[in-house]
Design an enzyme around this catalytic site. Sequence first.
Site, mmCIF file in Angstrom:
data_model
loop_
_atom_site.group_PDB
_atom_site.id
_atom_site.type_symbol
_atom_site.label_atom_id
_atom_site.label_comp_id
_atom_site.label_asym_id
_atom_site.label_seq_id
_atom_site.Cartn_x
_atom_site.Cartn_y
_atom_site.Cartn_z
ATOM 1 N N ASP A 1 40.051 45.597 38.597
ATOM 2 C CA ASP A 1 39.109 45.694 37.429
ATOM 3 C C ASP A 1 38.943 47.395 37.495
ATOM 4 O O ASP A 1 39.686 48.151 37.501
ATOM 5 C CB ASP A 1 38.062 44.724 37.694
ATOM 6 C CG ASP A 1 37.101 44.703 36.488
ATOM 7 O OD1 ASP A 1 37.636 44.131 35.511
ATOM 8 O OD2 ASP A 1 36.229 45.418 36.356
ATOM 9 N N TYR B 1 30.851 51.187 32.408
ATOM 10 C CA TYR B 1 31.349 51.035 31.024
ATOM 11 C C TYR B 1 30.682 52.257 30.241
ATOM 12 O O TYR B 1 31.520 52.826 29.500
ATOM 13 C CB TYR B 1 30.801 49.755 30.176
ATOM 14 C CG TYR B 1 31.317 48.494 30.730
ATOM 15 C CD1 TYR B 1 32.417 47.997 30.194
ATOM 16 C CD2 TYR B 1 30.907 48.067 32.154
ATOM 17 C CE1 TYR B 1 33.237 46.821 30.899
ATOM 18 C CE2 TYR B 1 31.498 46.872 32.683
ATOM 19 C CZ TYR B 1 32.612 46.396 31.920
ATOM 20 O OH TYR B 1 33.022 45.066 32.380
ATOM 21 N N HIS C 1 41.404 36.439 35.792
ATOM 22 C CA HIS C 1 40.980 37.904 36.033
ATOM 23 C C HIS C 1 40.710 37.840 37.449
ATOM 24 O O HIS C 1 40.856 39.061 37.940
ATOM 25 C CB HIS C 1 39.970 38.093 35.174
ATOM 26 C CG HIS C 1 39.353 39.501 35.187
ATOM 27 N ND1 HIS C 1 40.180 40.545 34.818
ATOM 28 C CD2 HIS C 1 38.377 40.426 36.035
ATOM 29 C CE1 HIS C 1 39.525 41.621 35.133
ATOM 30 N NE2 HIS C 1 38.402 41.425 35.757
#
Length: 336
Positions: free
Chosen positions: A120, A251, A315
Amino acid sequence: MGLGLALSPTLGQAAPSSTAIPVRRQMVQAIDGPFHVLEQGEGPAVLFCHGFPDTAETWRSQMQAVAEAGYRAVALDMRGYGRSFAPENPDLYTALHITGDLIAVLDALSIDNAVIVGHDWGAYNAQHAALMRPDRFRALVSISIPFAPRGEVDPWQILRDYGLNEAYYAFELAEPGAETLFADAQQSIPSILYWLSASPAPALRWNPLDPHLHMLRPAPVAVPEWADPDYVNHTISAFQRTGFRGGLNYYTAFSRTFELTAAFKGAVIQQPALYIWGAADGLSQMLHPETPSLETLREAQPNLVDQIRLENVGHWVQNEAADRVNNALTSFLLEI
């Protein structure tokens, strides 16, 4: 997205034998502050980088497998997570800052070079570290996120140009105050683990481009069938202690990293590499709706050894399919 493993050596795998290699835990001083580090085994180093929302504990199964194969497994709570340095300013979470952290941890442990493994956001930052410091990272394993060279335009601007401002999940997570969406870790962690995995029916799984299939829907189970309860409890406890702001700063810093990496426009990763991904992962399906060919992937990583698509895996690849990931990882280490 991104995630973690627990204080028990059984996390993410069947219970190990009584001869499990001991885990060493310590705080090490990096450039900007302290970092919590796990180590297991001796030999050439393998450095593990987790994503959101996780800690170093997500790698316990892989660390055990790597240590048994004759390597020195090292995992850290990344900047902003767990017991590691966690500045508030999101501008301090660019890939350049994270690469500095990783180099500083290697230096503190007297490690000249390492194979770097990331999942990730950890994959994104491992890729940048390999790109920027090939002298310190001799090979790369990316999990869930393929490497894409820097282009002319910020990838997020491209999504906005397609009119996805209200659809793409990461835009909301990059906004100030997004941590309030996750604040109740007792609910948010099980939700994220469940909906992003292959456990739900395909039509109900998380979709990064569909706000109705968001990651924070109440999960029907407290612990997905593939997850060790100790792992889930550890992750919940970690975020109850720290909150989610540190992880969400990755982010917020994404576009800042793009601005700061103009010198690497078009640069490819030359080290031996491996890409592992789950076929049921909504993020992987968005990034490459069709299985990419090795030839296509090698345009960005000329020495990519292989890509491994894991069926019925979402994921949380290193936890949902720990044995398959461990086998792929140890085989790659022996090959390079």
